[in-house]
Design a protein around this motif. Sequence first.
Motif, PDB file in Angstrom:
ATOM      1  N   LEU A  66      -4.915  83.852  39.555  1.00  0.00           N
ATOM      2  CA  LEU A  66      -3.801  84.407  38.785  1.00  0.00           C
ATOM      3  C   LEU A  66      -2.608  83.457  38.797  1.00  0.00           C
ATOM      4  O   LEU A  66      -2.093  83.085  37.761  1.00  0.00           O
ATOM      5  N   ALA A  67      -2.161  83.089  39.952  1.00  0.00           N
ATOM      6  CA  ALA A  67      -1.087  82.119  40.156  1.00  0.00           C
ATOM      7  C   ALA A  67       0.205  82.515  39.428  1.00  0.00           C
ATOM      8  O   ALA A  67       0.315  83.608  38.873  1.00  0.00           O
ATOM      9  N   GLY A  68       1.166  81.605  39.439  1.00  0.00           N
ATOM     10  CA  GLY A  68       2.451  81.866  38.816  1.00  0.00           C
ATOM     11  C   GLY A  68       2.342  82.116  37.320  1.00  0.00           C
ATOM     12  O   GLY A  68       3.059  82.945  36.764  1.00  0.00           O
ATOM     13  N   ALA A  69       1.422  81.417  36.653  1.00  0.00           N
ATOM     14  CA  ALA A  69       1.256  81.594  35.202  1.00  0.00           C
ATOM     15  C   ALA A  69       0.836  83.021  34.867  1.00  0.00           C
ATOM     16  O   ALA A  69       1.292  83.595  33.873  1.00  0.00           O
ATOM     17  N   GLY A  70      -0.015  83.606  35.693  1.00  0.00           N
ATOM     18  CA  GLY A  70      -0.445  84.982  35.464  1.00  0.00           C
ATOM     19  C   GLY A  70       0.667  85.985  35.682  1.00  0.00           C
ATOM     20  O   GLY A  70       0.842  86.922  34.895  1.00  0.00           O
ATOM     21  N   VAL A  71       1.442  85.779  36.734  1.00  0.00           N
ATOM     22  CA  VAL A  71       2.566  86.683  37.015  1.00  0.00           C
ATOM     23  C   VAL A  71       3.611  86.564  35.904  1.00  0.00           C
ATOM     24  O   VAL A  71       4.152  87.574  35.442  1.00  0.00           O
ATOM     25  N   GLN A  72       3.854  85.349  35.438  1.00  0.00           N
ATOM     26  CA  GLN A  72       4.796  85.151  34.332  1.00  0.00           C
ATOM     27  C   GLN A  72       4.297  85.859  33.069  1.00  0.00           C
ATOM     28  O   GLN A  72       5.074  86.464  32.335  1.00  0.00           O
ATOM     29  N   ALA A  73       2.990  85.816  32.832  1.00  0.00           N
ATOM     30  CA  ALA A  73       2.416  86.480  31.652  1.00  0.00           C
ATOM     31  C   ALA A  73       2.569  87.996  31.733  1.00  0.00           C
ATOM     32  O   ALA A  73       2.787  88.654  30.709  1.00  0.00           O
ATOM     33  N   ILE A  74       2.462  88.554  32.933  1.00  0.00           N
ATOM     34  CA  ILE A  74       2.693  90.002  33.089  1.00  0.00           C
ATOM     35  C   ILE A  74       4.124  90.314  32.655  1.00  0.00           C
ATOM     36  O   ILE A  74       4.371  91.229  31.868  1.00  0.00           O
ATOM     37  N   CYS A  95      -2.667  85.680  45.644  1.00  0.00           N
ATOM     38  CA  CYS A  95      -2.899  85.350  44.230  1.00  0.00           C
ATOM     39  C   CYS A  95      -2.574  83.894  43.925  1.00  0.00           C
ATOM     40  O   CYS A  95      -2.390  83.524  42.775  1.00  0.00           O
ATOM     41  N   TRP A  96      -2.464  83.086  44.971  1.00  0.00           N
ATOM     42  CA  TRP A  96      -2.223  81.645  44.854  1.00  0.00           C
ATOM     43  C   TRP A  96      -0.876  81.350  44.191  1.00  0.00           C
ATOM     44  O   TRP A  96      -0.761  80.517  43.303  1.00  0.00           O
ATOM     45  N   LEU A  97       0.134  82.093  44.627  1.00  0.00           N
ATOM     46  CA  LEU A  97       1.491  81.840  44.155  1.00  0.00           C
ATOM     47  C   LEU A  97       2.049  80.657  44.924  1.00  0.00           C
ATOM     48  O   LEU A  97       2.052  80.665  46.155  1.00  0.00           O
ATOM     49  N   GLN A  98       2.527  79.653  44.199  1.00  0.00           N
ATOM     50  CA  GLN A  98       2.962  78.414  44.827  1.00  0.00           C
ATOM     51  C   GLN A  98       4.379  78.032  44.417  1.00  0.00           C
ATOM     52  O   GLN A  98       4.684  77.956  43.225  1.00  0.00           O
ATOM     53  N   ALA A  99       5.214  77.820  45.396  1.00  0.00           N
ATOM     54  CA  ALA A  99       6.525  77.200  45.271  1.00  0.00           C
ATOM     55  C   ALA A  99       7.448  77.850  44.234  1.00  0.00           C
ATOM     56  O   ALA A  99       7.345  79.034  43.939  1.00  0.00           O
ATOM     57  N   ALA A 100       8.348  77.036  43.683  1.00  0.00           N
ATOM     58  CA  ALA A 100       9.434  77.540  42.844  1.00  0.00           C
ATOM     59  C   ALA A 100       8.951  78.188  41.552  1.00  0.00           C
ATOM     60  O   ALA A 100       9.511  79.196  41.113  1.00  0.00           O
ATOM     61  N   ASP A 101       7.924  77.630  40.929  1.00  0.00           N
ATOM     62  CA  ASP A 101       7.429  78.226  39.677  1.00  0.00           C
ATOM     63  C   ASP A 101       6.982  79.661  39.897  1.00  0.00           C
ATOM     64  O   ASP A 101       7.296  80.550  39.108  1.00  0.00           O
ATOM     65  N   ALA A 102       6.238  79.884  40.957  1.00  0.00           N
ATOM     66  CA  ALA A 102       5.761  81.238  41.251  1.00  0.00           C
ATOM     67  C   ALA A 102       6.917  82.146  41.659  1.00  0.00           C
ATOM     68  O   ALA A 102       6.952  83.310  41.273  1.00  0.00           O
ATOM     69  N   GLY A 103       7.863  81.625  42.421  1.00  0.00           N
ATOM     70  CA  GLY A 103       9.025  82.426  42.795  1.00  0.00           C
ATOM     71  C   GLY A 103       9.801  82.886  41.577  1.00  0.00           C
ATOM     72  O   GLY A 103      10.218  84.045  41.477  1.00  0.00           O
ATOM     73  N   GLY A 104       9.964  81.993  40.607  1.00  0.00           N
ATOM     74  CA  GLY A 104      10.631  82.362  39.358  1.00  0.00           C
ATOM     75  C   GLY A 104       9.848  83.402  38.582  1.00  0.00           C
ATOM     76  O   GLY A 104      10.424  84.311  37.974  1.00  0.00           O
ATOM     77  N   ALA A 105       8.519  83.288  38.606  1.00  0.00           N
ATOM     78  CA  ALA A 105       7.678  84.261  37.905  1.00  0.00           C
ATOM     79  C   ALA A 105       7.796  85.643  38.542  1.00  0.00           C
ATOM     80  O   ALA A 105       7.859  86.657  37.843  1.00  0.00           O
ATOM     81  N   VAL A 106       7.840  85.709  39.867  1.00  0.00           N
ATOM     82  CA  VAL A 106       8.000  86.989  40.560  1.00  0.00           C
ATOM     83  C   VAL A 106       9.357  87.600  40.215  1.00  0.00           C
ATOM     84  O   VAL A 106       9.459  88.803  39.958  1.00  0.00           O
ATOM     85  N   ALA A 107      10.396  86.766  40.162  1.00  0.00           N
ATOM     86  CA  ALA A 107      11.723  87.276  39.781  1.00  0.00           C
ATOM     87  C   ALA A 107      11.693  87.837  38.362  1.00  0.00           C
ATOM     88  O   ALA A 107      12.248  88.911  38.103  1.00  0.00           O
ATOM     89  N   ALA A 108      11.029  87.140  37.451  1.00  0.00           N
ATOM     90  CA  ALA A 108      10.923  87.622  36.069  1.00  0.00           C
ATOM     91  C   ALA A 108      10.195  88.966  36.025  1.00  0.00           C
ATOM     92  O   ALA A 108      10.596  89.874  35.284  1.00  0.00           O
ATOM     93  N   GLY A 131       9.742  78.755  47.167  1.00  0.00           N
ATOM     94  CA  GLY A 131       9.389  79.843  46.259  1.00  0.00           C
ATOM     95  C   GLY A 131      10.244  81.076  46.463  1.00  0.00           C
ATOM     96  O   GLY A 131      10.684  81.713  45.500  1.00  0.00           O
ATOM     97  N   LEU A 132      10.476  81.426  47.725  1.00  0.00           N
ATOM     98  CA  LEU A 132      11.295  82.599  48.026  1.00  0.00           C
ATOM     99  C   LEU A 132      12.736  82.374  47.582  1.00  0.00           C
ATOM    100  O   LEU A 132      13.376  83.274  47.030  1.00  0.00           O
ATOM    101  N   GLN A 133      13.256  81.156  47.779  1.00  0.00           N
ATOM    102  CA  GLN A 133      14.609  80.843  47.332  1.00  0.00           C
ATOM    103  C   GLN A 133      14.705  80.919  45.805  1.00  0.00           C
ATOM    104  O   GLN A 133      15.696  81.436  45.265  1.00  0.00           O
ATOM    105  N   ALA A 134      13.701  80.422  45.116  1.00  0.00           N
ATOM    106  CA  ALA A 134      13.707  80.489  43.645  1.00  0.00           C
ATOM    107  C   ALA A 134      13.686  81.941  43.182  1.00  0.00           C
ATOM    108  O   ALA A 134      14.422  82.320  42.272  1.00  0.00           O
ATOM    109  N   MET A 135      12.844  82.753  43.819  1.00  0.00           N
ATOM    110  CA  MET A 135      12.781  84.169  43.459  1.00  0.00           C
ATOM    111  C   MET A 135      14.137  84.833  43.662  1.00  0.00           C
ATOM    112  O   MET A 135      14.658  85.503  42.769  1.00  0.00           O
TER     113      MET A 135
END
Length: 180
Positions: A66-74, A95-108, A131-135
Amino acid sequence: CLFGNRYLEAEGVQALAGGVRSGCPLLRADLGQCGLSGAAGGGAVGALLRAVPALRELRIASNWGLAGAGVQAIAQGLGGIGARPALELMDIGECWLQAADAGGAVAALLRELPSVVRLDLSSNWELGAVGLQAMTGMLGDCAPALTSIRLEKCGLSGAEGGRAVAALAEKCLALDRIEL
């Protein structure tokens, strides 16, 4: 519970979303380990959330692709809809969430689901402090309901990890439980 149906994939979840009747009383869905991957998997999850706005708990853990791209798509799939889903628990652990991109996706995602009170990010080993800081930085004022977050096995370490968790606690004033 659909957990472990690894060949269900995005196509199966899309079919589920398209097949439920309006006003479906489904409150909990576990789509863990269902082969959801990338933007297509996230789009299917978004379709399910739009189709079943009464859903209170959604577990999509252990969908490693799923990764950050999947969370962003949700999150993108929920953008612009009138009534927001009433989701209270969101489990996107492992779900293989990695670093700042994934943190931003979780925030979105949290901005689109302001009713979430419990968030599970556990076992996303590469999320880390970055990732947590980005979120946290991208949350704005959107997570006032968040009371519990699981961050076990998220690659947090040292002073940087501690500062990232402290910043999250400072941002989310209702947060009364952090599991590290």
